[in-house]
Design an enzyme around this catalytic site. Sequence first.
Site, PDB file in Angstrom:
ATOM      1  N   ASP B 118       9.484 -22.504  73.711  1.00  0.00           N
ATOM      2  CA  ASP B 118      10.346 -23.550  74.247  1.00  0.00           C
ATOM      3  C   ASP B 118      11.409 -22.909  75.128  1.00  0.00           C
ATOM      4  O   ASP B 118      12.213 -22.118  74.646  1.00  0.00           O
ATOM      5  CB  ASP B 118      10.994 -24.316  73.086  1.00  0.00           C
ATOM      6  CG  ASP B 118      11.590 -25.638  73.538  1.00  0.00           C
ATOM      7  OD1 ASP B 118      11.260 -26.111  74.640  1.00  0.00           O
ATOM      8  OD2 ASP B 118      12.391 -26.206  72.773  1.00  0.00           O
ATOM      9  N   HIS B 125      21.172 -30.274  80.753  1.00  0.00           N
ATOM     10  CA  HIS B 125      21.179 -30.289  79.289  1.00  0.00           C
ATOM     11  C   HIS B 125      21.933 -29.080  78.751  1.00  0.00           C
ATOM     12  O   HIS B 125      22.793 -29.208  77.866  1.00  0.00           O
ATOM     13  CB  HIS B 125      19.747 -30.295  78.760  1.00  0.00           C
ATOM     14  CG  HIS B 125      19.633 -30.049  77.278  1.00  0.00           C
ATOM     15  ND1 HIS B 125      19.961 -30.999  76.334  1.00  0.00           N
ATOM     16  CD2 HIS B 125      19.254 -28.945  76.577  1.00  0.00           C
ATOM     17  CE1 HIS B 125      19.771 -30.499  75.112  1.00  0.00           C
ATOM     18  NE2 HIS B 125      19.345 -29.256  75.233  1.00  0.00           N
ATOM     19  N   GLU B 191      13.942 -34.634  72.059  1.00  0.00           N
ATOM     20  CA  GLU B 191      14.239 -33.872  73.273  1.00  0.00           C
ATOM     21  C   GLU B 191      13.148 -34.153  74.294  1.00  0.00           C
ATOM     22  O   GLU B 191      11.968 -33.905  74.035  1.00  0.00           O
ATOM     23  CB  GLU B 191      14.344 -32.366  72.994  1.00  0.00           C
ATOM     24  CG  GLU B 191      15.598 -32.009  72.200  1.00  0.00           C
ATOM     25  CD  GLU B 191      15.917 -30.520  72.180  1.00  0.00           C
ATOM     26  OE1 GLU B 191      17.104 -30.173  72.139  1.00  0.00           O
ATOM     27  OE2 GLU B 191      14.978 -29.711  72.196  1.00  0.00           O
ATOM     28  N   GLU B 193      10.988 -33.340  77.132  1.00  0.00           N
ATOM     29  CA  GLU B 193      10.522 -32.126  77.791  1.00  0.00           C
ATOM     30  C   GLU B 193       9.128 -32.362  78.357  1.00  0.00           C
ATOM     31  O   GLU B 193       8.462 -33.338  78.034  1.00  0.00           O
ATOM     32  CB  GLU B 193      10.465 -30.952  76.786  1.00  0.00           C
ATOM     33  CG  GLU B 193      11.757 -30.735  76.014  1.00  0.00           C
ATOM     34  CD  GLU B 193      11.847 -29.373  75.339  1.00  0.00           C
ATOM     35  OE1 GLU B 193      11.168 -28.422  75.783  1.00  0.00           O
ATOM     36  OE2 GLU B 193      12.611 -29.256  74.362  1.00  0.00           O
ATOM     37  N   ASP B 225      10.307 -32.571  71.630  1.00  0.00           N
ATOM     38  CA  ASP B 225      10.655 -31.496  70.693  1.00  0.00           C
ATOM     39  C   ASP B 225      11.701 -32.031  69.712  1.00  0.00           C
ATOM     40  O   ASP B 225      12.902 -31.811  69.871  1.00  0.00           O
ATOM     41  CB  ASP B 225      11.181 -30.292  71.476  1.00  0.00           C
ATOM     42  CG  ASP B 225      11.330 -29.067  70.579  1.00  0.00           C
ATOM     43  OD1 ASP B 225      10.511 -28.907  69.663  1.00  0.00           O
ATOM     44  OD2 ASP B 225      12.272 -28.291  70.796  1.00  0.00           O
ATOM     45  N   ARG B 229      19.889 -32.053  64.421  1.00  0.00           N
ATOM     46  CA  ARG B 229      21.078 -31.410  64.995  1.00  0.00           C
ATOM     47  C   ARG B 229      22.002 -30.820  63.944  1.00  0.00           C
ATOM     48  O   ARG B 229      22.625 -29.773  64.164  1.00  0.00           O
ATOM     49  CB  ARG B 229      21.868 -32.413  65.839  1.00  0.00           C
ATOM     50  CG  ARG B 229      21.102 -32.991  66.992  1.00  0.00           C
ATOM     51  CD  ARG B 229      20.741 -31.947  68.010  1.00  0.00           C
ATOM     52  NE  ARG B 229      19.956 -32.524  69.106  1.00  0.00           N
ATOM     53  CZ  ARG B 229      19.309 -31.802  70.007  1.00  0.00           C
ATOM     54  NH1 ARG B 229      19.319 -30.468  69.947  1.00  0.00           N
ATOM     55  NH2 ARG B 229      18.624 -32.394  70.954  1.00  0.00           N
ATOM     56  N   GLN B 232      20.461 -27.663  62.758  1.00  0.00           N
ATOM     57  CA  GLN B 232      20.543 -26.670  63.828  1.00  0.00           C
ATOM     58  C   GLN B 232      21.921 -25.999  63.879  1.00  0.00           C
ATOM     59  O   GLN B 232      22.018 -24.778  64.005  1.00  0.00           O
ATOM     60  CB  GLN B 232      20.233 -27.367  65.156  1.00  0.00           C
ATOM     61  CG  GLN B 232      20.099 -26.440  66.355  1.00  0.00           C
ATOM     62  CD  GLN B 232      19.682 -27.193  67.623  1.00  0.00           C
ATOM     63  OE1 GLN B 232      19.340 -28.379  67.576  1.00  0.00           O
ATOM     64  NE2 GLN B 232      19.696 -26.516  68.751  1.00  0.00           N
ATOM     65  N   LYS B 245      13.837 -27.313  64.284  1.00  0.00           N
ATOM     66  CA  LYS B 245      12.891 -27.658  65.343  1.00  0.00           C
ATOM     67  C   LYS B 245      11.442 -27.641  64.882  1.00  0.00           C
ATOM     68  O   LYS B 245      10.577 -28.164  65.587  1.00  0.00           O
ATOM     69  CB  LYS B 245      13.006 -26.630  66.479  1.00  0.00           C
ATOM     70  CG  LYS B 245      14.370 -26.528  67.095  1.00  0.00           C
ATOM     71  CD  LYS B 245      14.597 -27.620  68.104  1.00  0.00           C
ATOM     72  CE  LYS B 245      15.827 -27.340  68.935  1.00  0.00           C
ATOM     73  NZ  LYS B 245      15.925 -28.255  70.063  1.00  0.00           N
ATOM     74  N   THR B 249       6.643 -31.372  66.719  1.00  0.00           N
ATOM     75  CA  THR B 249       6.757 -31.435  68.177  1.00  0.00           C
ATOM     76  C   THR B 249       5.586 -32.287  68.647  1.00  0.00           C
ATOM     77  O   THR B 249       4.436 -31.937  68.385  1.00  0.00           O
ATOM     78  CB  THR B 249       6.672 -30.025  68.799  1.00  0.00           C
ATOM     79  OG1 THR B 249       7.703 -29.212  68.245  1.00  0.00           O
ATOM     80  CG2 THR B 249       6.811 -30.090  70.314  1.00  0.00           C
ATOM     81  N   GLU B 356      23.123 -36.012  73.807  1.00  0.00           N
ATOM     82  CA  GLU B 356      23.848 -36.172  75.073  1.00  0.00           C
ATOM     83  C   GLU B 356      24.098 -37.650  75.391  1.00  0.00           C
ATOM     84  O   GLU B 356      25.169 -38.011  75.867  1.00  0.00           O
ATOM     85  CB  GLU B 356      23.043 -35.547  76.213  1.00  0.00           C
ATOM     86  CG  GLU B 356      22.844 -34.048  76.092  1.00  0.00           C
ATOM     87  CD  GLU B 356      21.714 -33.563  76.986  1.00  0.00           C
ATOM     88  OE1 GLU B 356      20.557 -33.536  76.515  1.00  0.00           O
ATOM     89  OE2 GLU B 356      21.996 -33.227  78.158  1.00  0.00           O
TER      90      GLU B 356
END
Lengths: 411, 411
Positions: B118, B125, B191, B193, B225, B229, B232, B245, B249, B356
């Site tokens: 990744d 971001h 996420e 991606e 993904d 949070r 993390q 993570k 996925t 975000e």
Amino acid sequence: MHFLAPADARSWIEVEPDSHFPIQNLPFGVIDRRGRRVATRLGDTVIDLVELADAGLLALAARDSVDAAALSLRPRLFELFLEDASALRDNAALRARALTPASTARMALPMPVRAFVDFYSGINHASNVGKMFRPDSPPLLPNYRWLPVGYNGRASSVIVSGQRVRRPWGQTKGADDPAPVFAPTRELDFELEMGFFLSGGSTIGEVVPIERAEELMAGFVLVNDWSARDVQRWEYQPLGPFLAKSFATSISPWIVSLDALEPFRVAGMAQDPPALPHLRPGPHGHFDIRLEVSLKTAKMTRRQRISATNFRELYWSPAQQLAHQSSNGTPLEAGDLYASGTISGTEPGTYGSMLELTWRGSQPIRMDETGEERRFLEDGDEVTFTGYCQGDGFRVGFGEVTATVLPAHLG
Amino acid sequence: MHFLAPADARSWIEVEPDSHFPIQNLPFGVIDRRGRRVATRLGDTVIDLVELADAGLLALAARDSVDAAALSLRPRLFELFLEDASALRDNAALRARALTPASTARMALPMPVRAFVDFYSGINHASNVGKMFRPDSPPLLPNYRWLPVGYNGRASSVIVSGQRVRRPWGQTKGADDPAPVFAPTRELDFELEMGFFLSGGSTIGEVVPIERAEELMAGFVLVNDWSARDVQRWEYQPLGPFLAKSFATSISPWIVSLDALEPFRVAGMAQDPPALPHLRPGPHGHFDIRLEVSLKTAKMTRRQRISATNFRELYWSPAQQLAHQSSNGTPLEAGDLYASGTISGTEPGTYGSMLELTWRGSQPIRMDETGEERRFLEDGDEVTFTGYCQGDGFRVGFGEVTATVLPAHLG
């Protein structure tokens, strides 16, 4: 289904007292010999299990890589090699086909490496690195004693002992340099680790409790997690090590089962604070394995020991590591390789990396034979790890993981 | 060997003007239908390529996963599906065996995922995360514009669109908490991606130059993904994201080739400082792909778009990412999946994560249909990404990657 060999058992194959491979060990590996073939080892003799299977002496499902079915043959191997067992001992033709000297056997990876995860459970190593890189903060980060810190490495570059390691190129930048350069690493290092392979797995969403974690482990190998320290310093924020680690990771070729290691279980170091319940270990999740690192430069004729430590210097046990990995439901898979993190003792001379042994290059190692000095590894250097457990009258060991550094490619 | 379909080509299979799958696309995937079978898609029709191979219309080596040989069949598929091509069009029995509506096709992963890497190349971001987590420092770390920051993820938990995602447990600790807790994540996020699969590889020590990087790419998929949070924040120092993570996925099922994307190449954003020579791109290493995120809670009857952005918001191109990955000689392998990093635009409403979009939960998203608010994802929420390139009279798209959040296991 556990099988523990009696300490006084002996094989009809000759095994020296200091051999790593008595009948109490019976590890599994793969030899490259008319294709890849599952094998075991006794003393200095490698035994091709495909030949034994073809002769009807045992049933082998997968013939070219170690799997759970092969591992379950260990009690049968014990029967076949015990000193009064004649089926193979007295069959000269089969012995000639199946037995080969370890010195000429070409070893391959014992199983395809599905995933490579590297933990950071060597608490003395983590403390040393913290002291060097964050001198104004406590050496261990706040999470260290609460969870087994780890990261995903690269499986494709896991190689077997004996394969040479090319010095990698990478981006590096000195603190005062205006821009980075792309060049061969100048801070090539080893990391003394051990690792366990899985022979079983889990499905997505399934959580393997710590009580069952060891059931999934095929056994242990020695691991050299080669590192480029200058590359690592520049690249690793904020997402962790990447290219500084992924150019090569060497492993010893023989998977030593947990049953073979059973007599060498020890209590780990006291955990303070106590682990959360899902990481709470049984009392004997660690193993007493003596580890040594030696170095031989291109000018030297013999290896020089530069470090000696023990696998028990880990804060988190292998079972705790795997329980942590499984705690979010990620699928575990046969072929997953979990490395321990660098294993260092508490004193100089017991550290598991050049970074620590030379304290970031400030205290070079002197080679007695040639007077050469080493801050990090040079081209032509050969790095060897060995490891064994000392039993009463026998050793159970891992052999070695060794590799020589090749010069970087020309640019 | 490139094959670019003319923009005015049409198939005898019906394709709506806004379909993602005109004859200019011809992606590759795998359907689960009496076993796994390589397939392609036109409009709302999935075509079982194993049936076409069995009928002698094309030669298929691997039948159950997409590989380089299958990808090379794209020109042949174009011939077979072009409007005046009769071999399949006029064979009703074969059509009945091979063609199936997309709405009922069960998709599998297009190829076994060998490794999952990744990257972090979405510069907006990375800036947003920096602003939130390091408010007193510059939002981008010094290495960001010199190398494509990335880390190794976990391949075993890559799943295909439609498979539900279980909310994971994990360790979290608030800044003022005396100790962490092990509990279901309370900050589940997506996420946005994209990623590319490799169909080719390299050997250890071999460095693939940037000019050849795209030759190894099978094509692109959408990637979600999933991230926890709170987990993390507690776990990621100093070695990067790990269990936050690795629980899941999700990817879209169809690999869209670089040839299909060729008309949509664009220059990337200006790179300042200029990339080092080994990362210096050709002028058109990026692609103009419109991306959307929608959310549907369990109470809603239809999806609500919550973000729209573009794949061109990446600082580093896919070719630069792969050249960086290969620069230390790590072996590249078919089945490697390289994700872009979260793709965010520069304005609110164009961000690629809840983190975000709600600015760390401080600005909840309101669901128009029900009045519900979301800071992070709740159980029962369905997250869907779509992406397509707008051509002159046709679209080349990726379909969607969608998944619904399942409640955590009971403790």
